[in-house]
Scaffold this motif. Structure first.
Motif, mmCIF file in Angstrom:
data_model
loop_
_atom_site.group_PDB
_atom_site.id
_atom_site.type_symbol
_atom_site.label_atom_id
_atom_site.label_comp_id
_atom_site.label_asym_id
_atom_site.label_seq_id
_atom_site.Cartn_x
_atom_site.Cartn_y
_atom_site.Cartn_z
ATOM 1 N N LEU A 103 -4.186 -6.149 -2.553
ATOM 2 C CA LEU A 103 -3.627 -4.918 -3.342
ATOM 3 C C LEU A 103 -4.229 -4.834 -4.619
ATOM 4 N N TYR A 104 -4.465 -5.963 -5.676
ATOM 5 C CA TYR A 104 -4.846 -6.147 -6.824
ATOM 6 C C TYR A 104 -6.385 -5.506 -6.802
ATOM 7 N N ILE B 254 2.615 1.159 -3.635
ATOM 8 C CA ILE B 254 2.042 1.203 -4.685
ATOM 9 C C ILE B 254 0.883 2.236 -4.781
ATOM 10 N N TYR B 255 0.233 2.412 -3.609
ATOM 11 C CA TYR B 255 -0.813 3.271 -3.513
ATOM 12 C C TYR B 255 -0.254 4.409 -2.785
ATOM 13 N N ASN B 256 0.703 4.664 -2.373
ATOM 14 C CA ASN B 256 1.211 5.797 -1.715
ATOM 15 C C ASN B 256 0.581 6.125 -0.448
ATOM 16 N N GLU B 257 -0.100 5.137 0.402
ATOM 17 C CA GLU B 257 -0.793 5.422 1.538
ATOM 18 C C GLU B 257 0.155 5.534 2.621
ATOM 19 N N ALA C 146 0.997 -1.373 0.008
ATOM 20 C CA ALA C 146 -0.087 -0.055 0.135
ATOM 21 C C ALA C 146 0.972 1.228 -0.028
ATOM 22 N N GLN D 105 -11.381 0.247 -7.602
ATOM 23 C CA GLN D 105 -11.328 1.517 -7.944
ATOM 24 C C GLN D 105 -11.188 2.034 -9.078
ATOM 25 N N ASN D 106 -10.229 1.465 -9.655
ATOM 26 C CA ASN D 106 -9.546 1.870 -11.031
ATOM 27 C C ASN D 106 -10.421 1.710 -12.188
ATOM 28 N N LEU E 180 -8.808 2.438 3.166
ATOM 29 C CA LEU E 180 -7.269 2.408 3.194
ATOM 30 C C LEU E 180 -7.216 0.845 2.966
ATOM 31 N N LYS F 222 -7.908 -3.588 -4.726
ATOM 32 C CA LYS F 222 -8.182 -2.060 -4.824
ATOM 33 C C LYS F 222 -7.875 -1.475 -6.344
ATOM 34 N N PHE F 223 -7.170 -2.016 -7.164
ATOM 35 C CA PHE F 223 -7.211 -1.693 -8.588
ATOM 36 C C PHE F 223 -8.363 -2.007 -9.450
#
Length: 299
Positions: free
Chosen positions: A175-176, A120-123, A117, A182-183, A251, A178-179
Motif C-alpha cells: 500500500l505504501y 486509504i485509496y478509495n478503490e 486499498a 504515484q504521490n 489498482l 502506491k504512495f
C-alpha cells in the motif's frame, strides 16, 4: 499493460521463492538476507554511478536515478524498515516450514491490501472481486488443515505467526508503494536503489549485535549460489511491479492479487524439488487461490 507487468513480476517472484527456500534451508538466516540485499543493490549501483557521470544518457535509456530531498529519503527509509521486518520474519518461517505452506499463507497478502486499498485509496471492488478475495482466504484456511497433517499446528507454531506477521507487513508495504510511486512520483530504479541501501544498513546494524560477535553463529553460515539469485530475481520482480504501479489506472488491490499467481511455481515445482508431503492435497486449495485470482482478473 500494467496487468501484464504484474504477471511478469509474479513469474520472477515464483522463481525467487524457490531460490529463497534453497538459500535458507539449514542456513543462518540473517547473513543470507544480507547477501540477497547486497546482490540486489549491486544490480542498481551501475545506474547510480552512471546517472552521476552521464545523466543525459541514463535519462534516455530510462534508468536514471534521481537526486532526492532528505524528506523523500525519510519516506524510503520507512519502507526499508517495514520490509526488513517482513523479510526477517519470512526468511525464518521459510527455514522451518514447508514452502508449500509458507507460499499459500503469503497469498493472503492481497486480502490485507484489499482492505487498505478501500480504506486509504478509495478503490471500489466489484462483486466478483469480493468473491475472489474471500475464495483466496478460504483456500488459505484449507492449507491450515493440510498443515496439521505435516505436524504443523497453526495455533501453536510460532513460525506460522511469523509468516502471518510478515504477510501483514508486506501488504502494508504494498500500500505504501502506491504512495511512493504515484504521490512522490519516484521511478522504480530510484526507489529500489535507495530502498536496498537503507535495508542493508538496517541488516548490518542487527547483524553487528546478534551475529557478528558470536563465533558459533558465524560458522553456521554456508554460501550458496541461490543467495545472490534471490536478490537479483526479487529486484527484477519489483522493477516490473513498480513499473505497473506507475500507470495511474493501476489498482493496487488487483496488482497484489495478480502477483499471487507465483503460487503455481512455489507449490507445484517447489513441492517436487524439496520433496514435500501432501502435494496432491495442496493442489485443491491452490486451485481455490487461482480461482480467486481469476475472478479478480475477470472482473
Amino acid at each position: 499493460m500494467w496487468m501484464y507487468l504484474g504477471l511478469l513480476a509474479a513469474l520472477f517472484l515464483g522463481l525467487h521463492n524457490l531460490c529463497k527456500k534453497h538459500a535458507v534451508q539449514g542456513n543462518a538466516v540473517l547473513p543470507v538476507l544480507l547477501g540477497t540485499l547486497i546482490a540486489g543493490f549491486l544490480c542498481f549501483l551501475p545506474f547510480f554511478i552512471g546517472s552521476r557521470i552521464n545523466p543525459i544518457y541514463f535519462k534516455e535509456i530510462g534508468f536514471y536515478i534521481n537526486e532526492l530531498a532528505w524528506k523523500t529519503h525519510g519516506f524510503i527509509f520507512i519502507k526499508s524498515c517495514i520490509m526488513a521486518g517482513s523479510w526477517i520474519l519470512a526468511f525464518y518461517a521459510l527455514k522451518y516450514l514447508p514452502i508449500t505452506i509458507v507460499s499459500p499463507i503469503r497469498s493472503a497478502g492481497p486480502f490485507f491490501t484489499f482492505i487498505g486499498a478501500i480504506a486509504i485509496y478509495n478503490e471500489k471492488p466489484t462483486p466478483y472481486q469480493w468473491v475472489g478475495f474471500f475464495v483466496i482466504i478460504f483456500s488459505v484456511f484449507l492449507y491450515a488443515r493440510i498443515g496439521k497433517k505435516e505436524g504443523i499446528n497453526f495455533k501453536r507454531n510460532k513460525w506460522i505467526y511469523a509468516i502471518i506477521a510478515a504477510t501483514f507487513l508486506g501488504a502494508s508495504s504494498g500500500l505504501y508503494d502506491k504512495f511512493l510511486i504515484q504521490n512522490l512520483t519516484l521511478n522504480p530504479q530510484t526507489l529500489q536503489f535507495w530502498f536496498c541501501w537503507y535495508a542493508i544498513l538496517i541488516l548490518l546494524t542487527i547483524l553487528s549485535i546478534m551475529w557478528f560477535p558470536k563465533v558459533e553463529k558465524r560458522k553456521s553460515f554456508q554460501w550458496r549460489w541461490t543467495i545472490p539469485a534471490v536478490g537479483i530475481l526479487l529486484q527484477t520482480a519489483d522493477y516490473f511491479y513498480f513499473k505497473a504501479l506507475q500507470d495511474p489506472e493501476a489498482l493496487i488491490m488487483l496488482l497484489s492479487a495478480i502477483k499471487r499467481s507465483q503460487l503455481i511455481i512455489a507449490v507445484v515445482i517447489g513441492g517436487l524439488l524439496f520433496k514435500e508431503k501432501y502435494k496432491r492435497k495442496k493442489l485443491i486449495p491452490l486451485a481455490g487461490i487461482l480461482i480467486g485470482v481469476f475472478l479478480i482478473l475477470y472482473s
